[in-house]
Scaffold this motif. Structure first.
Motif, PDB file in Angstrom:
ATOM      1  N   PRO A 120     -25.975  17.625   7.293  1.00 15.86           N
ATOM      2  CA  PRO A 120     -25.523  19.057   7.599  1.00 15.86           C
ATOM      3  C   PRO A 120     -23.869  18.910   7.799  1.00 15.86           C
ATOM      4  O   PRO A 120     -23.076  18.199   8.369  1.00 15.86           O
ATOM      5  CB  PRO A 120     -26.076  19.478   8.759  1.00 15.86           C
ATOM      6  CG  PRO A 120     -26.517  18.229   9.472  1.00 15.86           C
ATOM      7  CD  PRO A 120     -26.777  17.006   8.187  1.00 15.86           C
ATOM      8  N   VAL A 121     -23.525  19.865   7.318  1.00 11.43           N
ATOM      9  CA  VAL A 121     -21.812  20.067   7.304  1.00 11.43           C
ATOM     10  C   VAL A 121     -21.378  21.293   8.090  1.00 11.43           C
ATOM     11  O   VAL A 121     -20.695  21.080   9.211  1.00 11.43           O
ATOM     12  CB  VAL A 121     -21.059  20.346   6.086  1.00 11.43           C
ATOM     13  CG1 VAL A 121     -19.573  20.672   6.244  1.00 11.43           C
ATOM     14  CG2 VAL A 121     -21.423  19.052   4.984  1.00 11.43           C
ATOM     15  N   LEU A 122     -22.095  22.240   8.035  1.00 11.46           N
ATOM     16  CA  LEU A 122     -21.879  23.441   9.073  1.00 11.46           C
ATOM     17  C   LEU A 122     -23.086  24.435   8.837  1.00 11.46           C
ATOM     18  O   LEU A 122     -23.749  24.324   8.016  1.00 11.46           O
ATOM     19  CB  LEU A 122     -20.451  24.218   8.547  1.00 11.46           C
ATOM     20  CG  LEU A 122     -20.272  24.999   7.138  1.00 11.46           C
ATOM     21  CD1 LEU A 122     -20.959  26.152   6.863  1.00 11.46           C
ATOM     22  CD2 LEU A 122     -18.913  24.886   6.831  1.00 11.46           C
ATOM     23  N   LYS A 123     -23.295  25.346   9.854  1.00 14.64           N
ATOM     24  CA  LYS A 123     -24.336  26.322   9.805  1.00 14.64           C
ATOM     25  C   LYS A 123     -23.783  27.487  10.308  1.00 14.64           C
ATOM     26  O   LYS A 123     -22.942  27.449  11.207  1.00 14.64           O
ATOM     27  CB  LYS A 123     -25.613  25.975  10.183  1.00 14.64           C
ATOM     28  CG  LYS A 123     -25.501  25.615  11.794  1.00 14.64           C
ATOM     29  CD  LYS A 123     -26.828  25.385  12.382  1.00 14.64           C
ATOM     30  CE  LYS A 123     -26.732  25.493  13.851  1.00 14.64           C
ATOM     31  NZ  LYS A 123     -28.059  25.023  14.546  1.00 14.64           N
ATOM     32  N   GLY A 124     -24.217  28.872   9.873  1.00 19.43           N
ATOM     33  CA  GLY A 124     -23.799  29.948  10.495  1.00 19.43           C
ATOM     34  C   GLY A 124     -24.328  31.254   9.996  1.00 19.43           C
ATOM     35  O   GLY A 124     -25.485  31.193   9.404  1.00 19.43           O
ATOM     36  N   THR A 125     -23.529  32.385   9.743  1.00 21.89           N
ATOM     37  CA  THR A 125     -23.894  33.449   9.440  1.00 21.89           C
ATOM     38  C   THR A 125     -22.610  34.286   8.501  1.00 21.89           C
ATOM     39  O   THR A 125     -21.531  33.733   8.779  1.00 21.89           O
ATOM     40  CB  THR A 125     -24.155  34.673  10.617  1.00 21.89           C
ATOM     41  OG1 THR A 125     -22.963  34.661  11.645  1.00 21.89           O
ATOM     42  CG2 THR A 125     -25.230  34.017  11.498  1.00 21.89           C
ATOM     43  N   ALA A 126     -23.071  35.230   7.777  1.00 22.96           N
ATOM     44  CA  ALA A 126     -22.145  36.181   7.028  1.00 22.96           C
ATOM     45  C   ALA A 126     -22.474  37.529   6.892  1.00 22.96           C
ATOM     46  O   ALA A 126     -23.843  37.533   7.113  1.00 22.96           O
ATOM     47  CB  ALA A 126     -21.899  35.329   5.845  1.00 22.96           C
TER      48      ALA A 126
END
Length: 321
Positions: A120-126
């Motif tokens: 994993p590099v990044l995780k989040g929302t949009a």
């Protein structure tokens, strides 16, 4: 408004994941407070890293075609990307972006990026539009922070502290963005992972706004290039990195060559076993107005073991390092 060009003409509109890309390292010569940064290979090696990592927001460009396909033009006008950075990427590694569209009745997409091997590099929302800030990754993380009582590097910073002076910024195509960002927008556009005619002098005139727009990843550069003026530096010299970031357009896009005013404020301070963090909100205004057009929240983390006087200062302050 109407456009005669599409922003990503070679990208499938229905895609929920993008192709593997190899983002480029642009910060090998970055310096601040009189020393090189974690993006320098030698400095990174001293901290146990294989090479200088690529700056986190570089990966935002891989999401732009996916989120434009999901949200349309609104993505460039009221889009919000909010992510926690998980693992560093060095030049030569491949990364793929993923988007999970909102479920029925919801407005926030889940996003993440992985290396070729699944790391994993990044995780989040949009999202787009008037979505409450608290539904996004970074505000959720801030809400869960515990009060910090053992800060050493950031001991002299305070929540609610405002920038020390007014800032006005501009990003031209050939404008060198300073010691923090030793390259220009034109340099970036030569290697950006997802090129768009809307970012260019020629294609920008045929965008919906009849002007070239600043890519989402370069908004971080635009707002970060003058951060030293805010006076938010902790004790040092020490080496920092981005641990999380949110960029939100309120009345976007931001335009190439347009002057903007900035207001910065520390909204949280925190610590982990390895780092101390200052969470800074930067609001962006058109000069002469008090109506924000964009904002960024940045978790700027400093590595404790990169500050030579950490243990000595901790003892002086009566803290346990």
């Amino acid at each position: 408004m109407h456009a005669t060009l599409t922003p990503f003409p070679d990208f499938p509109a229905s895609a929920l994941s993008g192709p593997l890309r190899e983002p480029r390292q642009m910060l090998a010569e970055q310096s601040y407070d009189g020393h090189l940064s974690i993006h320098d290979d030698a400095t990174a090696g001293e901290l146990g890293l294989s090479a200088g990592p690529i700056e986190g927001p570089t990966h935002f460009s891989q999401f732009d075609p996916l989120l434009f396909g999901l949200f349309g033009q609104d993505w460039f006008e009221t889009g919000c990307i909010s992510v926690h950075y998980q693992n560093m990427v060095v030049e030569g590694e491949s990364v793929r972006a993923f988007v999970q569209p909102p479920a029925d009745g919801q407005r926030v997409a889940q996003i993440w990026a992985e290396k070729r091997d699944g790391t994993p590099v990044l995780k989040g929302t949009a999202s787009v539009g008037n979505v409450p800030d608290g539904e996004h990754e970074i505000p959720k993380r801030i809400a869960k922070l515990r009060p910090s009582t053992g800060l050493v590097i950031n001991h002299d910073l305070k929540v609610g502290q405002r920038g020390a002076q007014a800032e006005t910024i501009t990003m031209g195509f050939e404008q060198h963005m300073g010691a923090y960002y030793p390259f220009s927008l034109a340099d970036k556009l030569k290697v950006i992972t997802e090129p768009s005619p809307w970012y260019t002098p020629e294609g920008g005139t045929q965008s919906p706004w009849r002007r070239a727009i600043v890519p989402m990843e370069m908004i971080s550069v635009l707002l970060g290039s003058t951060v030293k003026l805010a006076g938010f530096s902790g004790r040092g010299p020490a080496v920092g990195l981005f641990a999380g970031q949110q960029i939100r357009l309120l009345k976007g896009p931001l335009f190439v060559g347009q002057a903007y005013g900035l207001q910065r404020e520390i909204i949280a301070l925190s610590e982990s076993a390895r780092t101390e963090s200052a969470w800074v909100r930067t609001r962006v205004f058109e000069p002469g107005t008090q109506e924000p057009v964009a904002e960024m929240i940045l978790n700027s983390a400093t590595l404790k073991n990169s500050y030579a006087n950490y243990e000595a200062d901790a003892r002086t302050l009566g803290l346990t390092p």
